[in-house]
Design an enzyme around this catalytic site. Structure first.
Site, PDB file in Angstrom:
ATOM      1  N   SER A  66       0.862  -1.182   0.000  1.00  0.00           N
ATOM      2  CA  SER A  66       0.000   0.000   0.000  1.00  0.00           C
ATOM      3  C   SER A  66       0.891   1.222   0.000  1.00  0.00           C
ATOM      4  O   SER A  66       2.003   1.188   0.545  1.00  0.00           O
ATOM      5  CB  SER A  66      -0.878   0.029   1.251  1.00  0.00           C
ATOM      6  OG  SER A  66      -1.547   1.276   1.373  1.00  0.00           O
ATOM      7  N   TYR A  79      -1.927  -0.547  10.200  1.00  0.00           N
ATOM      8  CA  TYR A  79      -2.023  -0.945   8.793  1.00  0.00           C
ATOM      9  C   TYR A  79      -0.774  -0.511   8.031  1.00  0.00           C
ATOM     10  O   TYR A  79      -0.168  -1.297   7.307  1.00  0.00           O
ATOM     11  CB  TYR A  79      -3.273  -0.319   8.169  1.00  0.00           C
ATOM     12  CG  TYR A  79      -3.411  -0.570   6.688  1.00  0.00           C
ATOM     13  CD1 TYR A  79      -3.855  -1.792   6.205  1.00  0.00           C
ATOM     14  CD2 TYR A  79      -3.099   0.427   5.762  1.00  0.00           C
ATOM     15  CE1 TYR A  79      -3.984  -2.024   4.839  1.00  0.00           C
ATOM     16  CE2 TYR A  79      -3.231   0.204   4.403  1.00  0.00           C
ATOM     17  CZ  TYR A  79      -3.662  -1.022   3.945  1.00  0.00           C
ATOM     18  OH  TYR A  79      -3.784  -1.255   2.599  1.00  0.00           O
ATOM     19  N   ALA A  80      -0.389   0.752   8.187  1.00  0.00           N
ATOM     20  CA  ALA A  80       0.759   1.287   7.453  1.00  0.00           C
ATOM     21  C   ALA A  80       2.032   0.523   7.794  1.00  0.00           C
ATOM     22  O   ALA A  80       2.813   0.177   6.905  1.00  0.00           O
ATOM     23  CB  ALA A  80       0.930   2.772   7.757  1.00  0.00           C
ATOM     24  N   LYS A  83       2.066  -2.853   6.094  1.00  0.00           N
ATOM     25  CA  LYS A  83       2.353  -2.767   4.665  1.00  0.00           C
ATOM     26  C   LYS A  83       3.812  -2.356   4.413  1.00  0.00           C
ATOM     27  O   LYS A  83       4.401  -2.745   3.407  1.00  0.00           O
ATOM     28  CB  LYS A  83       1.374  -1.822   3.963  1.00  0.00           C
ATOM     29  CG  LYS A  83      -0.051  -2.376   3.928  1.00  0.00           C
ATOM     30  CD  LYS A  83      -0.122  -3.726   3.216  1.00  0.00           C
ATOM     31  CE  LYS A  83      -1.525  -4.248   3.062  1.00  0.00           C
ATOM     32  NZ  LYS A  83      -1.604  -5.444   2.215  1.00  0.00           N
TER      33      LYS A  83
END
Length: 173
Positions: A66, A79-80, A83
């Site tokens: 992402s 999330y970051a 990814k």
């Protein structure tokens, strides 16, 4: 997988997100995101790789990362960072597996999917407004890059993460 004789291409495309500030993320939230986004990817590769290595031709692994893996934002830290791990796993595996297996990642920006619809907010609308192309990507636009990396046209590409973000990352660098 015991009956599968060859695997030419593996596309790792699972991903989940929990939108919470760092202070509100629980250990269970972190585990949930990492179990799917990182350990799920690692485990699939671990099971497919022996089959892929048996073939006489070059295999390909394409991981879906992402843009958030290189550019984090408020409320997306778990999330970051997961990814970002996918991006790091991609480059590390490319080094380990070359020249037998090519490993690359695609890092979509804002894409019109169920996940983006569920997390839509005025903050995200503001970020979408900051995309140079002034719109979200369609899933087909992301799939076209994956298709390219799956094709024989990408035989000299490994260890790369291709941002498909409408210019978002360069506008915000």
């Amino acid at each position: 997988l015991k009956k599968v004789e060859t695997i030419d291409i593996l596309i790792n495309s699972a991903g989940v997100n929990i939108s919470k500030s760092f202070e509100n993320l629980t250990d269970d939230d972190w585990r949930f995101i990492y179990d799917i986004n990182v350990f799920g990817l690692v485990n699939v590769i671990r099971h497919v790789l022996p089959i892929m290595m048996r073939t006489k031709h070059v295999g390909k692994i394409i991981n879906i990362a992402s843009i958030k893996g290189t550019y984090s934002s408020v409320g997306r830290l778990a999330y970051a960072s997961s990814k970002a791990s996918v991006i790091n796993i991609t480059t590390g595996l490319a080094k380990e597996l070359a020249p037998k297996v090519l490993v690359n990642a695609v890092a979509p920006g804002f894409t019109s999917t169920e996940m983006t619809e569920k997390t839509w907010s005025s903050r995200i609308k503001q970020q979408v407004d900051n995309i140079l192309l002034q719109r979200m990507a369609s899933p087909k636009e992301i799939a076209e890059v994956v298709l390219f990396l799956s094709s024989s046209s990408s035989e000299y590409i490994t260890g790369q993460t291709i941002n498909v973000d409408g210019g978002f990352s360069i506008k915000n660098d």
